[in-house]
Write an enzyme that holds these catalytic residues in place. Structure first.
Site, PDB file in Angstrom:
ATOM      1  CG  ASP A 102      -1.654   1.231   1.485  1.00 15.74           C
ATOM      2  OD1 ASP A 102      -2.341   1.655   0.537  1.00 15.74           O
ATOM      3  OD2 ASP A 102      -1.585   1.805   2.587  1.00 15.74           O
ATOM      4  CG  LEU A 103       1.213   3.686  -2.913  1.00 15.08           C
ATOM      5  CD1 LEU A 103       0.806   4.564  -4.099  1.00 15.08           C
ATOM      6  CD2 LEU A 103       2.670   3.268  -3.022  1.00 15.08           C
ATOM      7  CG  ASP A 104      -2.046   7.432   0.773  1.00 15.62           C
ATOM      8  OD1 ASP A 104      -1.033   7.801   0.154  1.00 15.62           O
ATOM      9  OD2 ASP A 104      -3.206   7.721   0.424  1.00 15.62           O
ATOM     10  NE  ARG A 122      -9.202   1.564   0.006  1.00 20.65           N
ATOM     11  CZ  ARG A 122     -10.144   1.541   0.926  1.00 20.65           C
ATOM     12  NH1 ARG A 122     -10.941   0.524   1.023  1.00 20.65           N
ATOM     13  NH2 ARG A 122     -10.281   2.534   1.778  1.00 20.65           N
ATOM     14  CG  ASP A 127      -2.166   2.350   6.560  1.00 23.87           C
ATOM     15  OD1 ASP A 127      -2.805   3.287   7.075  1.00 23.87           O
ATOM     16  OD2 ASP A 127      -2.247   2.062   5.351  1.00 23.87           O
TER      17      ASP A 127
END
Length: 160
Positions: free
Chosen positions: A11-13, A70, A123
């Protein structure tokens, strides 16, 4: 050597960087004269400290990597991956709003890699719950992606 996943998905954020790209920073992004990455309001934007080491470690092990996010800020997320020089690590990118299960269905179709050979770092607990139902080894990133979390995740995968 312990069994390694064929695909590691991030995931990124709040996994690779400490913000939501569609809320906390203002795209477009750029590299400033001092080499730092900044948003349109000149606010410095950074990765978590050990992220480059994590990605380099996996590349050294010959593991394929992907990004799955997302975010609604698709352009901004891709721009940050470019500016942080992370694009070279990701064979696949699924960056668009919607359910993480859709991201993984597309990753599976594009890569041909079975879910049982994937590991996912995120996260958000709800994403972990959704994606684990596919048979993907999911690791809940509690604070930030770092080498310790990677090692723990790979150990969990090897035992799966």
């Amino acid at each position: 050597m312990a069994r390694l996943p064929q695909l590691v998905v991030f995931d990124l954020d709040y996994t690779l960087w400490p913000f939501w790209v569609d809320t906390h920073v203002e795209p477009p992004f750029h590299r400033s004269g001092d080499g730092s990455v900044r948003d349109s309001g000149e606010k410095a934007v950074r990765l978590y400290r050990e992220v480059p080491d994590v990605l380099e470690r996996l590349r050294g092990l010959g593991v394929t990597m992907a990004a799955a996010s997302r975010t609604g800020e698709i352009q901004g997320a891709n721009q940050l991956l470019e500016l942080f020089d992370l694009t070279k690590y990701f064979a696949y990118k699924e960056i668009y709003p919607g359910c993480k299960v859709t991201h993984f269905e597309r990753l599976q179709q594009k890569s041909g890699i079975p879910y049982s050979e994937m590991i996912f770092f995120d996260d958000e607990k709800r994403n972990i719950i959704d994606v684990s139902k596919l048979g993907v080894t999911c690791i809940h990133v509690q604070s930030e992606m770092n080498l310790h979390t990677l090692t723990k995740g790979l150990e969990t995968f090897a035992k799966s």
